[in-house]
Design an enzyme around this catalytic site. Structure first.
Site, PDB file in Angstrom:
ATOM      1  N   CYS A 123     178.321 -37.654   4.378  1.00 60.42           N
ATOM      2  CA  CYS A 123     177.814 -36.406   4.941  1.00 60.42           C
ATOM      3  C   CYS A 123     176.355 -36.218   4.534  1.00 60.42           C
ATOM      4  O   CYS A 123     175.600 -35.524   5.193  1.00 60.42           O
ATOM      5  CB  CYS A 123     178.668 -35.238   4.478  1.00 60.42           C
ATOM      6  SG  CYS A 123     178.949 -35.269   2.726  1.00 60.42           S
ATOM      7  N   GLU A 158     183.682 -27.484   3.674  1.00 64.80           N
ATOM      8  CA  GLU A 158     182.483 -28.320   3.514  1.00 64.80           C
ATOM      9  C   GLU A 158     182.424 -29.200   4.754  1.00 64.80           C
ATOM     10  O   GLU A 158     183.357 -29.950   5.019  1.00 64.80           O
ATOM     11  CB  GLU A 158     182.606 -29.159   2.247  1.00 64.80           C
ATOM     12  CG  GLU A 158     183.182 -28.321   1.113  1.00 64.80           C
ATOM     13  CD  GLU A 158     182.646 -28.647  -0.238  1.00 64.80           C
ATOM     14  OE1 GLU A 158     181.588 -29.266  -0.305  1.00 64.80           O
ATOM     15  OE2 GLU A 158     183.297 -28.271  -1.219  1.00 64.80           O
TER      16      GLU A 158
HETATM   17  P1  NAP Z   1     187.620 -34.437  10.480  1.00 70.05           P
HETATM   18  O1  NAP Z   1     187.938 -35.223  11.672  1.00 70.05           O
HETATM   19  O2  NAP Z   1     187.181 -33.028  10.655  1.00 70.05           O
HETATM   20  O3  NAP Z   1     188.925 -34.473   9.566  1.00 70.05           O
HETATM   21  C1  NAP Z   1     188.971 -33.902   8.279  1.00 70.05           C
HETATM   22  C2  NAP Z   1     190.406 -33.539   7.958  1.00 70.05           C
HETATM   23  O4  NAP Z   1     190.831 -32.501   8.846  1.00 70.05           O
HETATM   24  C3  NAP Z   1     191.378 -34.700   8.160  1.00 70.05           C
HETATM   25  O5  NAP Z   1     192.375 -34.652   7.183  1.00 70.05           O
HETATM   26  C4  NAP Z   1     191.945 -34.380   9.539  1.00 70.05           C
HETATM   27  O6  NAP Z   1     193.211 -34.942   9.780  1.00 70.05           O
HETATM   28  C5  NAP Z   1     192.047 -32.880   9.452  1.00 70.05           C
HETATM   29  N1  NAP Z   1     192.222 -32.206  10.739  1.00 70.05           N
HETATM   30  C6  NAP Z   1     191.941 -32.669  11.984  1.00 70.05           C
HETATM   31  N2  NAP Z   1     192.259 -31.723  12.909  1.00 70.05           N
HETATM   32  C7  NAP Z   1     192.755 -30.663  12.236  1.00 70.05           C
HETATM   33  C8  NAP Z   1     193.234 -29.380  12.619  1.00 70.05           C
HETATM   34  N3  NAP Z   1     193.292 -28.985  13.894  1.00 70.05           N
HETATM   35  N4  NAP Z   1     193.654 -28.529  11.653  1.00 70.05           N
HETATM   36  C9  NAP Z   1     193.597 -28.888  10.352  1.00 70.05           C
HETATM   37  N5  NAP Z   1     193.164 -30.092   9.936  1.00 70.05           N
HETATM   38  C10 NAP Z   1     192.729 -30.963  10.857  1.00 70.05           C
HETATM   39  O7  NAP Z   1     186.499 -35.130   9.581  1.00 70.05           O
HETATM   40  P2  NAP Z   1     186.463 -36.636   9.090  1.00 70.05           P
HETATM   41  O8  NAP Z   1     186.119 -37.489  10.255  1.00 70.05           O
HETATM   42  O9  NAP Z   1     187.677 -36.964   8.295  1.00 70.05           O
HETATM   43  O10 NAP Z   1     185.258 -36.604   8.055  1.00 70.05           O
HETATM   44  C11 NAP Z   1     183.932 -36.747   8.445  1.00 70.05           C
HETATM   45  C12 NAP Z   1     183.248 -35.399   8.488  1.00 70.05           C
HETATM   46  O11 NAP Z   1     183.342 -34.780   7.220  1.00 70.05           O
HETATM   47  C13 NAP Z   1     181.766 -35.492   8.784  1.00 70.05           C
HETATM   48  O12 NAP Z   1     181.424 -34.445   9.651  1.00 70.05           O
HETATM   49  C14 NAP Z   1     181.123 -35.285   7.418  1.00 70.05           C
HETATM   50  O13 NAP Z   1     179.807 -34.792   7.464  1.00 70.05           O
HETATM   51  C15 NAP Z   1     182.064 -34.311   6.804  1.00 70.05           C
HETATM   52  N6  NAP Z   1     181.983 -34.329   5.343  1.00 70.05           N
HETATM   53  C16 NAP Z   1     181.374 -33.293   4.716  1.00 70.05           C
HETATM   54  C17 NAP Z   1     181.262 -33.288   3.339  1.00 70.05           C
HETATM   55  C18 NAP Z   1     180.590 -32.151   2.617  1.00 70.05           C
HETATM   56  O14 NAP Z   1     180.663 -32.114   1.399  1.00 70.05           O
HETATM   57  N7  NAP Z   1     179.943 -31.224   3.305  1.00 70.05           N
HETATM   58  C19 NAP Z   1     181.769 -34.351   2.607  1.00 70.05           C
HETATM   59  C20 NAP Z   1     182.392 -35.407   3.286  1.00 70.05           C
HETATM   60  C21 NAP Z   1     182.507 -35.375   4.659  1.00 70.05           C
HETATM   61  P3  NAP Z   1     193.357 -36.307  10.647  1.00 70.05           P
HETATM   62  O15 NAP Z   1     192.680 -37.358   9.865  1.00 70.05           O
HETATM   63  O16 NAP Z   1     194.823 -36.465  10.726  1.00 70.05           O
HETATM   64  O17 NAP Z   1     192.700 -36.033  11.973  1.00 70.05           O
END
Ligand code: NAP
Length: 518
Positions: A323, A289
């Site tokens: 999001c 997601e």
């Molecule tokens: P993110 O930076 O992509 O991080 C999400 C998760 O992925 C975190 O636990 C992060 O760990 C981890 N991660 C980072 N690099 C990784 C890698 N190479 N391999 C595996 N995991 C990795 O996103 P965010 O800033 O936490 O969240 C915001 C984003 O989420 C926005 O784009 C938002 O639109 C989206 N979102 C979507 C939904 C939906 O339902 N579609 C809901 C909520 C949020 P670290 O924190 O340690 O970097």
């Protein structure tokens, strides 16, 4: 398949003094344990690794919410081994008992609701009502997925033996060990939803929460243990995504990955998971997601007060860090100036400040990285549009950014195309509804959207042609409720799954057909 109707967890009425007092008590309780150290949990054991990371309060970055031991590749491997072992017994546990663990967890969180909300205020910067909604959603996920698991055990009723020469049976079995990778913006609700769906379906998991919100994640793992979740079924491995993320995703014994986060990381996970590793016996399933660039369309027939209110609330609730947040307002030219003026009047009234104050609407943004990224988009905004309101920021104590509106932004501008994930709204003027719909569909995302209109023909066209996973009519585009508005987007917003919807658990299972001849 049918599910037992479930009434959502009610939101707390903060106009009542009694609830205000309870929230203040929650804040006091959380403050009494700030700065504690938290371990990893692997196979039910507390594990103290070599590296520790501080979780900071985004409204006061000198304040340490907690210090959390971090998993390295070594601990991640142990967690996967532990989950593999636990899976062998957990998959055989009666689904009604698995569901009961979720119901008990819901009861525990309900009892500690104000503490959990207060922790979200302090660790994630959520104002009271946003924190309360996050906790309510977590409870809803537990109740909904628990009920759904119970109803799915009767799947055999659907496919009946129709021939007297054989007995046919169809049942769902779990997948195996899942890597659950969660975001910081709904650090309780989404983490609870993703973890509980996987567990109740009979899988065992390794859970990696977002780095900035690890204390609330730990608290949930504690709740699950108290609710009777056996050792090793959930393994808590906080750690940097860039350090242990690839290892988890590439691991040959990981059967599925459930990820919520940004488009960039989601795509990387999707690509890596597709590569079959030596010793791997399956093709990995990925539930992803991802981001959004959500729009609200306003046409000439709209209730303009409703339109302005819906746009401002969707754009600036939780500082635009949902999001589902509206980051594009697409308004037809005949009502453009009037809607902009109404939005201006509302945005001026929003209080920016500490989320610990009841009347704050816009709290801090997540961390220094988010602050820098959002500021760079505000800089860009001056060249792509005209500043209507906001633009100021201050990170001296916490990461505060004013709600910011740029008007007269063209449909191709980066402000209209890229996810900013902060309190920045781009407003675009269009000639008519036809063009509005084109502009709304003109990004790579397709998560949420809304139309504000009294024109039945426009509403029906939006129903058909506004290509988003969650379309709202004459209301804001945020605030989906579990079981009422199953949530998830199209295109680059993810793999088309719907959290809190009737098919979500199936993504964590596989169907087995058994036919016995007589
Ligand atoms: P993110 O930076 O992509 O991080 C999400 C998760 O992925 C975190 O636990 C992060 O760990 C981890 N991660 C980072 N690099 C990784 C890698 N190479 N391999 C595996 N995991 C990795 O996103 P965010 O800033 O936490 O969240 C915001 C984003 O989420 C926005 O784009 C938002 O639109 C989206 N979102 C979507 C939904 C939906 O339902 N579609 C809901 C909520 C949020 P670290 O924190 O340690 O970097």
């Amino acid at each position: 398949m049918s599910t037992t109707p479930y009434q959502m967890e009610p939101f707390t009425d903060f106009t009542l003094k009694d609830n205000q007092v309870k929230y203040e008590e929650g804040l006091k309780l959380v403050k009494s344990y700030l700065g504690r150290t938290y371990p990893l949990i692997i196979n039910g054991e507390k594990v103290f690794s070599e590296t520790i990371m501080d979780s900071l309060n985004p409204s006061n970055h000198k304040e340490v919410v907690g210090s959390i031991h971090q998993a390295s590749v070594n601990e991640t491997e142990k967690a996967i081994t532990s989950a593999l072992k636990a899976f062998e017994s957990w998959k055989k546990v009666d689904p009604f008992i698995r569901a009961d663990v979720l119901f008990k967890a819901a009861a525990i969180i309900r009892k500690r609701k104000f503490e959990f909300s207060a922790l979200l205020t302090i660790e994630a910067g959520k104002p009271w009502s946003e924190a309360d909604a996050d906790v309510a959603e977590a409870i809803d996920f537990l109740e909904y997925y628990g009920r759904q698991m119970r109803s799915m055990t009767r799947v055999d009723d659907v496919i009946l033996s129709r021939r007297n020469i054989e007995r046919n049976e169809y049942r769902y079995i779990p997948l195996g060990v899942g890597a659950i990778i969660t975001p910081w913006n709904f650090p309780l609700a989404i983490l609870v939803g993703m973890s509980s769906a996987a567990i109740v379906s009979g899988n065992a998991i390794v859970l990696k929460p977002a780095s900035t919100t690890q204390v609330i994640a730990y608290k949930f793992v504690e709740v699950l243990e108290e609710a009777g979740c056996p050792k090793g079924v959930i393994n808590f491995i906080p750690g940097s995504g860039s350090e242990i993320g690839d290892y988890m995703v590439n691991h040959p014994k990981i059967r599925f990955i459930s990820f919520t986060g940004s488009k960039g990381v989601g795509i990387r996970i999707y690509e890596q998971a597709a590569k079959v590793q030596p010793g791997q016996l399956w093709l990995k399933r990925v539930i992803a997601e991802m981001g959004g660039k959500d729009a609200i369309i306003v046409d000439e027939s709209a209730d303009l007060d409703l339109a302005a209110d819906a746009i401002v609330r969707s754009a600036f609730g939780f500082s635009g860090q949902k999001c589902s947040a509206c980051s594009r307002a697409i308004i037809v030219e005949s009502v453009y100036d009037e809607v902009v003026a109404k939005m201006h009047a509302i945005v001026k009234t929003l209080k920016v400040g500490s989320p610990q104050d009841l009347d704050t609407f816009v709290g801090p943004v997540n961390d220094h990285n988010a602050f820098k990224k959002i500021k760079s988009y505000i800089e860009l905004g001056y060249s792509e549009g005209k500043l209507l309101f906001g633009g100021q920021s201050d990170d001296s104590t916490g990461y505060f950014i004013e709600p910011t509106i740029f008007v007269d932004v063209s449909k191709e501008a980066r402000l209209m195309q890229e996810e900013i994930f902060g309190p920045v709204l781009a407003v675009c003027k269009v000639k008519d509804f036809e063009e509005a719909l084109d502009v709304a569909n003109n990004t790579e995302y397709g998560l949420t959207g809304a139309i504000i209109s009294r024109n039945r023909a426009h509403i029906e066209r939006a129903r058909e042609e506004f290509h988003v996973g969650n379309l709202y009519i004459n209301r804001k585009c945020t605030g989906a409720i579990v079981g009422y508005q199953p949530f998830g987007g199209f295109n680059m917003s993810g793999t088309d799954s719907k959290a809190g919807g009737p098919e979500y658990l199936l993504l964590h299972m596989q169907g087995k057909t058994i036919s016995e001849a007589y």
